[in-house]
Structure formats: structure tokens, C-alpha cells
Write a protein that holds these residues in place. Structure first.
Motif, short mmCIF file in Angstrom:
data_model
loop_
_atom_site.label_atom_id
_atom_site.label_comp_id
_atom_site.label_asym_id
_atom_site.label_seq_id
_atom_site.Cartn_x
_atom_site.Cartn_y
_atom_site.Cartn_z
N UNK A 304 12.62 -4.45 4.60
CA UNK A 304 12.15 -4.43 6.26
C UNK A 304 11.71 -5.92 6.37
N UNK A 305 11.57 -6.83 7.54
CA UNK A 305 11.02 -7.95 7.79
C UNK A 305 9.55 -7.33 7.98
N UNK A 306 9.35 -6.18 8.34
CA UNK A 306 7.61 -5.50 8.08
C UNK A 306 7.00 -6.05 6.92
N UNK A 307 8.05 -5.30 5.45
CA UNK A 307 7.81 -5.54 3.93
C UNK A 307 7.68 -7.31 3.33
N UNK A 308 8.57 -7.61 4.11
CA UNK A 308 8.87 -9.16 3.78
C UNK A 308 8.00 -10.69 4.15
N UNK A 335 3.96 0.31 12.70
CA UNK A 335 3.13 1.04 13.34
C UNK A 335 2.35 2.06 11.70
N UNK A 336 2.46 2.09 10.50
CA UNK A 336 2.48 3.64 9.28
C UNK A 336 2.08 2.06 8.85
N UNK A 337 2.61 0.86 8.38
CA UNK A 337 2.77 -0.42 7.28
C UNK A 337 3.42 0.45 6.53
N UNK A 338 4.08 -1.29 5.75
CA UNK A 338 5.34 -0.26 4.99
C UNK A 338 4.85 -0.06 4.06
N UNK A 339 6.16 0.50 3.33
CA UNK A 339 5.14 0.34 1.72
C UNK A 339 4.97 -0.39 0.71
#
Lengths: 425, 135
Positions: A304-308, A335-339
Motif C-alpha cells: 500500500x502507499x502507506x507501507x511504501x 489510521x492504525x499504522x501499516x504492518x
């Protein structure tokens, strides 16, 4: 030296994408590598399918060593100029890259902005005309189909550049989604969207601290007014070309889109001293120092872009409203933070490259994998990027990375590794 | 007779591997000097990092004993012959570019005390290696 190792890496080259971050393109080095025998077998195998940009002959005349990349025969280097010298020339002076393998597409129609805001998490409605943004095409699961630069010309006209290595996937996706859009009377109530692929067009990237000075000698247009992320149609020695300020090197520079019949002439115009033709080799080391992603290596459909580390491409209001494909997962990660998260590393000892495993210090606990890594020509340190479990991503965190069965100390380091020198006026 | 005999007995043999390494074996000392070939350095490009084996390591022909890296890629180095690592070229730590400038001389990688010189017979001679590169 091992032909074996190199050869085993080569197949990924064929499948490999590339892409650009605030720009485009690039290679993967290990993929180009080559013992000549491996290289040859690859070219032979791919010979019939390898495409050429409009500058193929120009490259050959310039002494290019051509290699297969993203389905194209592209220059790795020119003449006897080594990858390191070529890299430094762009950092210190100016280099010209052929990125004409990338896919240039125009979207037109009254609902173009809304359509592209469905395919991406960007805020395009609020983007000002003749401005560009890095963005991502997302699948239903919030994974990145491709990274892309979207330039808004007006509410109903956008210019989009995507990766050559993702051409088939992207174009099929666009076609499918346009079809859905235009057949959904709610979505396209205010008008339909149409897409035009700029087939055979050239794309040239002039990059380096002397890029503006050089380009300014060819135009009466005041380039000081064209700041980073902006674009304009610029008269260049009788041509009128779309010039976007930005690039994939971290340097000041321009990406110039050229109609098919003018590409060779414009390339010649842009390649006099001190400009040096620059191949994929230097392109990869420059983009990695600039902390930019290469699709297929640092980004894929399961990321995901958040992970990236690309949350910044998600528009502010879109974090509230969603409404884009893949929003469920992306908003959840926000919201929860990426893994896991993409971070940079400085690695001691040997360079850690794609696939190297990342461990908690003094343990067997695997916490991530390197996606790109090189000995940085500018910093003379080993730099890398990769994904680690959330919690291990903070600046200064010490980890260990396995290279050739030995654990090497590494420290999470903010990117870009080399400070960008964009022109912001 | 003595000196002449000695000269005849001191044979150095240069052999090549398919992985583009060269080994120069001196049968009077039993030492093989390992390097990468000129062809290898030229296809690898600017060498910026060399990792060498630890001294006294016992190696078997074909073992990975280190690596030569350019910006774009890492290439493993395999032991061309079995034996014990007796010396490594420390100059490469701060001058990896020696591998480009003088791959088969100043840019030598390591010296192996060879345990079984007959293994050399399975390596290529210069003509065979040349053909290998052109194939």
C-alpha cells in the motif's frame, strides 16, 4: 565471478518493471548486469519482442551499450564512460536520459479529474493547472498497480506518465475503468472520459545543476518561473514542447515530451557539451540516492502507499472522504499504522542488495527485506531501502542485514540519502 | 646444471574458470594466485568494493570465497581450486579500482596454498578460455 549468480538474476529483469518516482524510469542494476554471455542469451531470447524508442539509432551513434529493459532495448551506458563517472556528471553538471519507453497518456473530458481521483488517492481537483504530482494507481486491495506522475492541464485535461514495465497492466486497467466509468450514468453524469496514448512520442530528461542554464540558452521562456512540479509549453528553437520541471535524480531538471517526428532533432539539441548522454546505470544509482522507488523492486501490487512511505501523495481531504479504489485498506493503514514500512538504511561492510534479509540485532528474528541497495557513488557508503516491520522503522534504529551469509550492521536512515536540489524559485 | 634444472622445474601455470577467474599456480611453492580476468572486470564496470576471504580459511574448489561489486551488481568469487587461503590483497580494501586497472596483476585477490594441483587439469587454458568468452 559468477556468471551463475548473475544469470539467476536475469529473468527478473525481463519481468521487471521500472518506474519512476518524481519522474520515471529506471533500471535495475543487478538486472542489467551481465556477464556478456548472460546478456547475450537474454537479448537473443528477447530479440524479437524488444521494442525501440525513437532514439535507438541516436544511442547507437552515441556509443551506447544497449540492454533489454522493460521490453525495450535501452542504453545502459555510453562509450567508455563508467557508471560512476556518469553518475557524478549528473550530480555535478548535467546529463540527458532517454525515457521514451515510458507510457505517456492524456485523459480528457468533463469528468477527467473525478475519474483520476477514483483511480488514485490524489487531490486533483485542487491541483492548480500546469502542476504535477506523484501519484499511485491502486487496486481494490489498496496495492500499488503503478506509480505515476499526473500533470493537470485543466479540469478536463490531464497528462499522465506511467512505467514502461507496467504498460500492459496499466493500459488494460485504464481501459477497463474508463469503460465502467462511462457506462455508469451516476459517475459520468457530467460527461465521459476519453484516453489517448501518446504512442511513439519521445520523453527526454535533462537532469543536473546545469540543466536550467543549458536549456535557457535554447529558449526565450524564463525558466526561473518554472518551479519544481510545474510544467509549461516552452518554445525551444522552433519547437513548442511540454516541459515539466522535475525528474528521477534528485537534481534540478526537466522532462520534455516530444512528438515522434521531432524526437531525434530535439535530443541532438539537448546533447551538446556539457551535457552527457546518461544510461540506465547511472539512473538507478541517482534515483536510489534520492530515495525514489523503482516499481517492481520497491513497489508492487501487495504494497500500500502507506507501507511504501508514500502517504504524502494521498490528498488531505481524501483521507476523510476516501472514494478511491483501494480506499478501505489505505485508510485503515493510515489510521492504525501499516504492518510494515519502507525505510532507508546505511549498511556497514558490504552493500546489501535486493532480497537481503533484515534481522533484529543479535537474533534470528526476520523483520524485513531489502528491495534496492547500492554502494552510493556520492556518499561512498552503502545505501539501501527496504521494508521492515512497523516499530523498527524509526530513524537511528539498529538492525542487521545478511549479505553472503554474514550479518552486517545497518542503521535506519532518513531518505533522501542525498539532499535534493530542486528549483523552487 | 643446477640453476638450469631449477628453472625448468619452476613451472607457473595459468588457468581459467568458466566464472571468469584466473589462477596462476607456481609448482615450486604450491601457491595459486587468484584473480578475476580482464574480460570479467570489463563486463562488471567500475569495481567499488571487494570482499575477500579470511586468512587460513580452508576452501574447496567451487566454494564462494568473496565478492567483487560494482555500483550496479555484485559478482561472487568462487575458489578456482581447493586449498587454504594464505594471503589476501589488502590493497583492494582502499583501492578496489585496481581490479579494473590491473585485474590479473596488481588487482590479484588472494593466494591459495593448493591442496591438490591435479585439479588444475580440469580448468581451461588460455585458448579454451578465449573461446569460452567468445561463445
Amino acid at each position: 565471478m559468477t556468471a551463475t549468480v548473475l544469470r539467476s538474476r536475469l529473468p527478473s529483469l525481463v519481468a521487471g518493471g521500472r518506474r519512476y518516482a518524481f519522474q520515471r524510469t529506471v533500471p535495475k542494476f543487478t538486472r542489467f548486469m551481465t556477464t556478456p554471455s548472460a546478456d547475450l542469451s537474454l537479448s537473443r531470447r528477447g530479440h524479437t519482442q524488444l521494442k525501440k524508442t525513437g532514439l535507438y539509432d541516436f544511442h547507437i551513434e552515441g556509443g551506447a551499450k544497449m540492454v533489454p529493459f522493460a521490453g525495450y532495448s535501452m542504453p545502459l551506458s555510453y562509450g567508455s564512460v563508467g557508471a560512476v563517472a556518469s553518475h557524478h556528471h549528473v550530480r555535478n553538471t548535467v546529463g540527458l536520459f532517454d525515457v521514451g519507453h515510458m507510457v505517456q497518456t492524456k485523459f480528457r473530458g468533463p469528468t477527467s479529474a473525478a475519474f483520476l481521483e477514483w483511480l488514485t488517492p490524489s487531490s486533483l481537483t485542487s491541483l492548480s493547472p500546469y502542476s504535477s504530482t506523484l501519484s499511485v494507481l491502486l487496486n481494490e486491495k489498496g496495492g500499488i498497480i503503478d506509480d505515476t506522475i499526473i500533470t493537470k492541464h485543466s479540469e478536463d485535461a490531464f497528462y499522465v506518465v506511467t512505467n514502461a514495465g507496467r504498460r500492459d497492466r496499466d493500459l488494460a486497467w485504464f481501459a477497463q475503468k474508463i469503460d465502467e466509468w462511462n457506462n455508469d450514468s451516476t459517475k459520468s453524469e457530467k460527461g465521459k472520459v476519453e484516453m489517448e496514448i501518446l504512442e511513439g512520442w519521445g520523453l527526454l530528461a535533462l537532469q543536473g545543476p546545469e540543466a536550467a542554464k543549458y536549456l535557457q540558452t535554447l529558449t526565450s521562456f524564463d525558466l526561473r518561473s518554472l518551479t519544481f512540479g510545474r510544467s509549461a509549453f516552452v518554445p525551444l528553437e522552433g519547437f513548442n514542447l511540454h516541459v515539466a520541471r522535475g525528474g528521477y535524480t534528485g537534481e534540478d531538471g526537466f522532462e520534455i515530451s516530444v512528438p515522434p517526428t521531432e524526437t531525434v532533432e530535439v535530443a541532438k539539441l539537448l546533447s551538446h557539451a556539457p551535457v552527457q548522454l546518461t544510461g540506465l546505470g547511472a539512473r538507478d544509482s541517482l534515483r536510489l540516492e534520492a530515495g525514489m522507488c523503482l516499481y517492481g523492486q520497491d513497489l508492487d501490487e501487495d504494497t500500500s502507499p502507506v507501507e511504501a512511505g508514500l502517504s504524502w501523495v494521498i490528498g488531505k481531504e481524501r483521507r476523510e472522504t476516501g472514494g478511491f479504489i483501494g480506499a478501505d485498506l489505505v485508510l485503515k493503514h493510515l489510521k492504525d499504522g501499516p504492518p510494515r514500512r519502507r525505510v532507508g538504511f546505511i549498511v556497514e561492510g558490504a552493500p546489501a542488495r535486493q532480497g537481503a534479509k533484515i534481522f533484529k540485532p543479535s537474533s534470528n528474528d526476520l523483520i524485513g527485506t531489502v528491495t534496492s541497495g547500492i554502494p552510493s557513488p556520492t556518499l561512498e557508503k552503502n545505501i539501501a531501502m527496504g521494508y521492515v516491520e512497523n516499530g523498527w522503522h524509526k530513524k537511528g534504529t539498529e538492525v542487521e542485514i545478511e549479505v553472503r551469509n554474514k550479518l552486517r550492521k545497518a542503521v535506519v536512515t532518513p531518505m533522501p540519502f542525498v539532499k535534493p536540489k530542486y528549483w523552487r524559485g | 646444471m643446477g640453476p638450469n634444472m631449477f628453472a625448468v622445474r619452476t613451472l607457473t601455470t595459468k588457468k581459467y574458470t568458466e566464472d571468469h577467474e584466473a589462477v596462476v599456480f607456481d609448482d615450486s611453492t604450491g601457491i595459486g594466485v587468484v584473480s578475476i580476468t580482464d574480460y570479467a572486470q570489463s563486463s562488471l564496470g567500475d569495481v567499488v568494493f571487494v570482499e575477500l576471504p579470511a586468512l587460513e580459511t580452508k576452501v574447496t574448489k567451487g566454494d564462494q570465497i568473496g565478492a567483487v561489486e560494482s555500483v550496479k551488481a555484485a559478482s561472487d568469487i568462487y575458489a578456482p581450486i581447493s586449498g587454504t587461503i594464505q594471503e589476501i590483497n589488502e590493497n583492494l580494501n582502499d583501492q578496489p579500482g585496481l581490479l579494473n586497472k590491473s585485474p590479473e596483476d596488481e588487482g590479484w585477490l588472494c593466494k591459495i596454498k593448493v591442496s591438490d594441483p591435479t585439479e588444475l587439469d580440469s580448468l581451461m587454458d588460455e585458448a579454451e578460455y578465449k573461446a569460452h568468452c567468445e561463445s
